[in-house]
Design an enzyme around this catalytic site. Structure first.
Site, PDB file in Angstrom:
ATOM      1  N   ASP A  92       0.813  -1.223   0.000  1.00 22.86           N
ATOM      2  CA  ASP A  92       0.000   0.000   0.000  1.00 22.86           C
ATOM      3  C   ASP A  92       0.841   1.265   0.000  1.00 22.86           C
ATOM      4  OD1 ASP A  92      -2.309  -1.398  -0.007  1.00 22.86           O
ATOM      5  OD2 ASP A  92      -3.014  -0.744   1.966  1.00 22.86           O
ATOM      6  N   HIS A 134      -5.449   8.661   5.596  1.00 20.20           N
ATOM      7  CA  HIS A 134      -4.980   7.499   6.373  1.00 20.20           C
ATOM      8  C   HIS A 134      -3.596   7.711   6.987  1.00 20.20           C
ATOM      9  CE1 HIS A 134      -8.352   5.199   4.967  1.00 20.20           C
ATOM     10  NE2 HIS A 134      -7.958   5.188   3.717  1.00 20.20           N
ATOM     11  N   GLY A 142      -2.350   2.954   3.882  1.00 22.49           N
ATOM     12  CA  GLY A 142      -3.387   3.119   2.860  1.00 22.49           C
ATOM     13  C   GLY A 142      -3.086   4.162   1.795  1.00 22.49           C
ATOM     14  N   ASP A 169     -15.093  10.010   1.524  1.00 21.05           N
ATOM     15  CA  ASP A 169     -14.341   8.907   0.913  1.00 21.05           C
ATOM     16  C   ASP A 169     -14.968   7.593   1.386  1.00 21.05           C
ATOM     17  OD1 ASP A 169     -11.179   8.607  -0.180  1.00 21.05           O
ATOM     18  OD2 ASP A 169     -11.899   6.882   0.956  1.00 21.05           O
ATOM     19  N   HIS A 171     -13.514   5.055   2.505  1.00 24.22           N
ATOM     20  CA  HIS A 171     -12.775   4.478   3.628  1.00 24.22           C
ATOM     21  C   HIS A 171     -12.848   5.384   4.861  1.00 24.22           C
ATOM     22  CE1 HIS A 171     -10.815   2.766  -0.027  1.00 24.22           C
ATOM     23  NE2 HIS A 171     -10.872   1.661   0.691  1.00 24.22           N
ATOM     24  N   ASP A 258     -14.072   7.028  -4.371  1.00 24.69           N
ATOM     25  CA  ASP A 258     -14.114   5.560  -4.350  1.00 24.69           C
ATOM     26  C   ASP A 258     -15.443   5.030  -3.816  1.00 24.69           C
ATOM     27  OD1 ASP A 258     -13.384   6.612  -1.907  1.00 24.69           O
ATOM     28  OD2 ASP A 258     -11.496   5.500  -1.747  1.00 24.69           O
ATOM     29  N   TYR A 297     -10.474   4.887  -7.595  1.00 26.33           N
ATOM     30  CA  TYR A 297      -9.612   3.934  -8.308  1.00 26.33           C
ATOM     31  C   TYR A 297     -10.165   3.556  -9.673  1.00 26.33           C
ATOM     32  CZ  TYR A 297      -7.769   4.478  -3.782  1.00 26.33           C
ATOM     33  OH  TYR A 297      -7.269   5.086  -2.654  1.00 26.33           O
TER      34      TYR A 297
HETATM   35 ZN   LIG Z   1     -10.672   5.751   0.066  1.00 31.46          ZN
END
Ligand SMILES: [Zn+2]
Length: 379
Positions: A92, A134, A142, A169, A171, A258, A297
């Site tokens: 990552d 992150h 990340g 996001d 995440h 994402d 992505y």
């Molecule tokens: Zn993300």
């Protein structure tokens, strides 16, 4: 006055992540190119702003010196097994030559934006290369090495401003949450796919801050398959009342793309209409607003979502969105509807009842944990 700023420099594109890493640093440059072709980067009230790169001293206002020393060595092409203790050299967070240059520019763009907003030289600033939520003070995670969001928020708090940070996001915003978990001058709100099914495995309803920060970390975990209307319901019922109640001096939005249905790394089912709606809503609070990029992505769809955000910022997001294809730019994707906007996407009928139930339960839990602290009614 040009007080809506698109923050970008070609320097940001010079030191990309290795091709094997899904985090594609060409996205900001591609947004810039698309917007240029649409004549959307120079108007009476909006324009391009060249950032200054961040300095080591600025990074040290949040990140540990020992960690930054490792980044310097990695950036020179050295390798040391100790890098792994700092999250460096993993799949990552690969190490690559001149990586620090990349981070200095992406971070510097968020800091330039923050300074312009603080000085009253901008009302809204967008750094599509930012949003590294992150990154932790002492380690990378990340795809994120330097947390430009924490550093930008600290720029505001150091000037006595109270900040509301919203992260859309897919995440959980673990790095930013950690940065302010015991503080009440930055309220962090994260909407994300549940940690039960997605990296980084955190961000549950009972993570609400500690000490002075109790009630100022807000997490809204969402089930796979979450669709636009369900997502907007959580925003309406939880997020916007908290923004009104907190009444911040500044708003910061991490607008990762994402969450889009086409994203290969996650399982929400949103369209970019959500990105436009959230941007418009935050603008309606009439506060200085910093917007960053983040994950995303499916590259084409991410570029289109962020271009739509900028178009919304410039006040030109209307229903007659027939702008794609201008300047010879050709965009093809599953959700492409002929403009920057995605075509509406119906919820998957086989899982809709479960999605609705899970989101209602989450809304109830978050309200129960957070609302009383802010004297908001749970009903
Ligand atoms: Zn993300």
């Amino acid at each position: 006055m040009k007080d809506k700023l698109f923050i970008y420099s070609p320097e940001m594109d010079k030191h990309p992540y290795p091709a094997s890493c899904p985090f594609n640093t060409s996205r900001a440059g591609r947004v810039h190119k698309l917007l240029s072709s649409m004549f959307l980067l120079s108007g009476n009230e909006y324009g391009l702003c060249e950032p200054a790169p961040a300095t080591r001293q600025e990074l040290e206002t949040y990140h540990a010196k020992e960690y930054l020393d490792m980044l310097v060595r990695a950036s020179y092409g050295e390798f040391d097994h100790n890098f792994l203790h700092f999250g460096l050299g993993t799949g990552d967070c690969p190490v690559f030559v001149n990586m620090l240059e990349n981070f200095y520019w992406s971070t510097g763009a968020s800091l330039t934006a923050a300074r312009k907003l603080l000085a009253g030289e901008a009302k809204i600033a967008f750094n599509p290369a930012g949003g590294m939520h992150h990154a932790h003070a002492t380690y990378a995670s990340g795809f994120c090495y330097i947390n430009d969001i924490v550093l930008a928020c600290l720029t505001f708090t150091d000037a006595g401003k109270r900040v509301l940070f919203l992260d859309i996001d897919v995440h959980h915003t673990d790095g930013v949450q950690d940065g302010f978990y015991d503080r009440n001058d930055v309220m962090t709100i994260s909407m994300h796919q549940s940690g039960h099914t997605l990296f980084p495995g955190t961000g549950f309803e009972d993570e609400i801050g500690v000490g002075d920060g109790l009630g100022y970390s807000v997490n809204i975990p969402l089930p796979p398959g979450t669709y636009d209307e369900a997502y907007l319901k959580a925003l309406d019922e939880v997020v916007y009342p908290l923004i009104e109640s907190y009444d911040p001096d500044v708003l910061v939005l991490e607008a990762g793309a994402d969450t889009l249905a086409s994203d290969p790394l996650a399982q929400l089912r949103l369209t970019n209409n959500v990105h436009a709606t959230v941007t418009e809503k935050l603008m309606s609070f009439q506060k200085p607003l910093l917007v960053t990029g983040g994950g995303g992505y499916n590259i084409e769809n991410t570029v289109r979502a962020w271009s739509l955000i900028w178009k919304t910022i410039t006040g030109q997001n209307d229903s007659h969105d027939l702008t794609a294809g201008l300047g010879g730019v050709m965009l093809q994707s599953t959700e492409w509807g002929g403009g920057l906007k995605d075509i509406p996407l119906s919820p998957d009928p086989t899982i809709k009842p479960d999605v609705d139930k899970a989101i209602d339960e989450t809304i109830t839990k978050v309200k129960k944990n957070i609302f009383p602290i802010h004297n908001l009614s749970e009903n």
